[in-house]
Motif scaffolding. Sequence first.
Motif, PDB file in Angstrom:
ATOM      1  N   LEU A  40       0.797  -1.295  -0.131  1.00 57.39           N
ATOM      2  CA  LEU A  40      -0.179  -0.037   0.091  1.00 57.39           C
ATOM      3  C   LEU A  40       0.720   1.290  -0.135  1.00 57.39           C
ATOM      4  O   LEU A  40       2.077   1.149   0.705  1.00 57.39           O
ATOM      5  CB  LEU A  40      -0.906  -0.094   1.269  1.00 57.39           C
ATOM      6  CG  LEU A  40      -1.867  -1.224   1.541  1.00 57.39           C
ATOM      7  CD1 LEU A  40      -2.418  -0.985   2.916  1.00 57.39           C
ATOM      8  CD2 LEU A  40      -2.904  -1.688   0.446  1.00 57.39           C
ATOM      9  N   CYS A  41       0.604   2.107  -0.906  1.00 62.13           N
ATOM     10  CA  CYS A  41       1.307   3.573  -0.745  1.00 62.13           C
ATOM     11  C   CYS A  41       0.266   4.684  -0.338  1.00 62.13           C
ATOM     12  O   CYS A  41      -0.461   4.878  -1.191  1.00 62.13           O
ATOM     13  CB  CYS A  41       1.883   3.738  -2.133  1.00 62.13           C
ATOM     14  SG  CYS A  41       2.997   5.298  -2.126  1.00 62.13           S
ATOM     15  N   HIS A  42       0.700   5.350   0.724  1.00 63.54           N
ATOM     16  CA  HIS A  42      -0.318   6.533   1.082  1.00 63.54           C
ATOM     17  C   HIS A  42       0.414   7.462   0.614  1.00 63.54           C
ATOM     18  O   HIS A  42       1.492   7.955   0.999  1.00 63.54           O
ATOM     19  CB  HIS A  42      -0.397   6.423   2.632  1.00 63.54           C
ATOM     20  CG  HIS A  42      -1.045   5.117   3.355  1.00 63.54           C
ATOM     21  ND1 HIS A  42      -1.172   4.904   4.551  1.00 63.54           N
ATOM     22  CD2 HIS A  42      -2.143   4.350   2.715  1.00 63.54           C
ATOM     23  CE1 HIS A  42      -2.080   3.793   4.786  1.00 63.54           C
ATOM     24  NE2 HIS A  42      -2.387   3.425   3.373  1.00 63.54           N
ATOM     25  N   ILE A  43      -0.222   8.370  -0.280  1.00 59.95           N
ATOM     26  CA  ILE A  43       0.502   9.257  -1.098  1.00 59.95           C
ATOM     27  C   ILE A  43      -0.261  10.558  -0.969  1.00 59.95           C
ATOM     28  O   ILE A  43      -1.408  10.472  -1.096  1.00 59.95           O
ATOM     29  CB  ILE A  43       0.853   8.582  -2.391  1.00 59.95           C
ATOM     30  CG1 ILE A  43       1.888   9.594  -3.223  1.00 59.95           C
ATOM     31  CG2 ILE A  43      -0.378   8.568  -3.181  1.00 59.95           C
ATOM     32  CD1 ILE A  43       2.421   9.033  -4.192  1.00 59.95           C
ATOM     33  N   ASN A  44       0.327  11.876  -0.999  1.00 58.62           N
ATOM     34  CA  ASN A  44      -0.234  13.154  -1.288  1.00 58.62           C
ATOM     35  C   ASN A  44      -0.295  13.422  -2.679  1.00 58.62           C
ATOM     36  O   ASN A  44       0.286  13.137  -3.858  1.00 58.62           O
ATOM     37  CB  ASN A  44       0.499  14.147  -0.561  1.00 58.62           C
ATOM     38  CG  ASN A  44       0.405  14.164   0.979  1.00 58.62           C
ATOM     39  OD1 ASN A  44       0.161  12.876   1.528  1.00 58.62           O
ATOM     40  ND2 ASN A  44       0.670  15.265   1.608  1.00 58.62           N
ATOM     41  N   ASN A  45      -1.447  14.315  -2.817  1.00 58.70           N
ATOM     42  CA  ASN A  45      -1.834  14.688  -4.280  1.00 58.70           C
ATOM     43  C   ASN A  45      -1.097  15.617  -4.852  1.00 58.70           C
ATOM     44  O   ASN A  45      -0.821  15.783  -6.076  1.00 58.70           O
ATOM     45  CB  ASN A  45      -3.295  14.977  -4.639  1.00 58.70           C
ATOM     46  CG  ASN A  45      -3.846  16.278  -3.892  1.00 58.70           C
ATOM     47  OD1 ASN A  45      -3.251  16.503  -2.610  1.00 58.70           O
ATOM     48  ND2 ASN A  45      -4.421  16.964  -4.432  1.00 58.70           N
ATOM     49  N   ASP A  46      -0.506  16.390  -3.993  1.00 57.88           N
ATOM     50  CA  ASP A  46       0.631  17.459  -4.290  1.00 57.88           C
ATOM     51  C   ASP A  46       1.853  16.920  -4.522  1.00 57.88           C
ATOM     52  O   ASP A  46       2.983  17.764  -3.936  1.00 57.88           O
ATOM     53  CB  ASP A  46       0.288  18.651  -3.566  1.00 57.88           C
ATOM     54  CG  ASP A  46       0.635  18.461  -2.215  1.00 57.88           C
ATOM     55  OD1 ASP A  46       0.711  17.074  -1.370  1.00 57.88           O
ATOM     56  OD2 ASP A  46       1.190  19.341  -1.342  1.00 57.88           O
ATOM     57  N   LEU A  47       2.197  16.040  -5.445  1.00 56.07           N
ATOM     58  CA  LEU A  47       3.407  15.460  -5.330  1.00 56.07           C
ATOM     59  C   LEU A  47       3.600  14.769  -6.711  1.00 56.07           C
ATOM     60  O   LEU A  47       2.763  14.524  -7.431  1.00 56.07           O
ATOM     61  CB  LEU A  47       3.304  14.048  -4.379  1.00 56.07           C
ATOM     62  CG  LEU A  47       4.520  13.114  -4.197  1.00 56.07           C
ATOM     63  CD1 LEU A  47       4.565  12.749  -2.578  1.00 56.07           C
ATOM     64  CD2 LEU A  47       4.629  11.943  -5.050  1.00 56.07           C
ATOM     65  N   TYR A  48       4.983  15.012  -6.998  1.00 52.62           N
ATOM     66  CA  TYR A  48       5.155  14.553  -8.666  1.00 52.62           C
ATOM     67  C   TYR A  48       6.240  13.393  -8.265  1.00 52.62           C
ATOM     68  O   TYR A  48       7.386  13.826  -7.666  1.00 52.62           O
ATOM     69  CB  TYR A  48       6.055  15.548  -9.119  1.00 52.62           C
ATOM     70  CG  TYR A  48       5.958  15.216 -10.936  1.00 52.62           C
ATOM     71  CD1 TYR A  48       4.923  14.838 -11.625  1.00 52.62           C
ATOM     72  CD2 TYR A  48       7.013  15.333 -11.524  1.00 52.62           C
ATOM     73  CE1 TYR A  48       4.861  14.679 -12.979  1.00 52.62           C
ATOM     74  CE2 TYR A  48       7.178  15.121 -13.034  1.00 52.62           C
ATOM     75  CZ  TYR A  48       6.148  14.675 -13.497  1.00 52.62           C
ATOM     76  OH  TYR A  48       6.293  14.470 -14.817  1.00 52.62           O
ATOM     77  N   VAL A  49       6.163  12.105  -9.106  1.00 52.84           N
ATOM     78  CA  VAL A  49       6.933  10.899  -8.636  1.00 52.84           C
ATOM     79  C   VAL A  49       8.180  11.003  -9.826  1.00 52.84           C
ATOM     80  O   VAL A  49       8.090  11.583 -10.805  1.00 52.84           O
ATOM     81  CB  VAL A  49       6.157   9.661  -8.508  1.00 52.84           C
ATOM     82  CG1 VAL A  49       5.292   9.830  -7.564  1.00 52.84           C
ATOM     83  CG2 VAL A  49       5.568   9.593  -9.863  1.00 52.84           C
ATOM     84  N   ALA A  50       9.253  10.175  -9.364  1.00 53.52           N
ATOM     85  CA  ALA A  50      10.543  10.090 -10.199  1.00 53.52           C
ATOM     86  C   ALA A  50      10.283   8.789 -10.890  1.00 53.52           C
ATOM     87  O   ALA A  50       9.335   7.822 -10.445  1.00 53.52           O
ATOM     88  CB  ALA A  50      11.694  10.078  -9.347  1.00 53.52           C
TER      89      ALA A  50
END
Length: 334
Positions: free
Chosen positions: A79-89
């Motif tokens: 599971l990945c709990h992640i914010n929406n104001d984020l840009y992944v590599a």
Amino acid sequence: MLSIIVAVHNQLGHNQLFLEGIQRYTTGPYEVIVIDNHSTDGSGEFFEANGCRVIRNDRNLCYPESMNLGSDLASGEFLCHINNDLYVAPNWNGFLIEAMERHRLDAASPLGLEMMPTTSLTDWMQGRWAAIGQGRLSSGKGIDQLRTMIQAMYGDWERYCGEAHRAFSGMVFEGIVGSCVMIRRSTYDVLGGLDERIQAADWDLYYTLRQRERVVGDMKRCMVVGASFVHHFIRATMKSKREPFACTHERLTIDRKWSQTEQAELWCKPAEFASSSAGQQFVRRVVKPVKKLVQELDRATAWRRLWISPDRVVGHYRRQFEQAAALLPSGVPS
């Protein structure tokens, strides 16, 4: 499979950039579960149109309650709990899962502005981002404006990520980057999910795992993985005009649940909880205000970064990474 769980409340531009990064850079099978907390700007429809599973709420739920709601519906082993104001590599998730398997971790985070391998590098990157705009200026911006901020910050995103990976891919270290936390489904189930009373869910999870490691011994603390990086616009939704949280459960601060003594014992940087010395008071009263002034002056001319060549920007990071890597001990913890 990986289940990516994100809570949103409006911020369509951030949601579009977030999903663009997920679709472009996530490797292997995955699902995206969106907890739409009463968005009124078309964000729910956007995610649905792009194949995400959207759980619509008629009120704005708090972060840990939203993550628990999405996690209970997830089917992934991770599971990945992640914010929406984020840009992944590129391959952000693959690097995290690989490190979790290699080091038998229960939870892991990528590098980010909140936590880099050295304190000096963290401070330098946070200062640079503060000059470019940080979250308070990204709220309400469209996807093209947000892309421009990424370009101004990193020059060339993929080349920057390559430099960070080359410099730090061989290391993991204690800590957590709360905007992106990967956790095993089995671990999440044993813990009974996140404690919905605590809004600082990342700190609470770190403390919970660390305590479990010490007392029971069946889990490991969260670690930060040097091979992976994410950019966080930092509290963009919190700095926008949002609806108050509609949760009816009890709410506690992190200090109500965990004493200062417990936090000093469990946190990866116990010195942060030490009593203030004369030197620390000087830093707080003199050094930090001066740094803030320099950042504000830098912010006034930050637009010039748009015209600096990507080669120069990436080269600047390369030198900073080389300096930081030279200060790090060799090897990684088992």
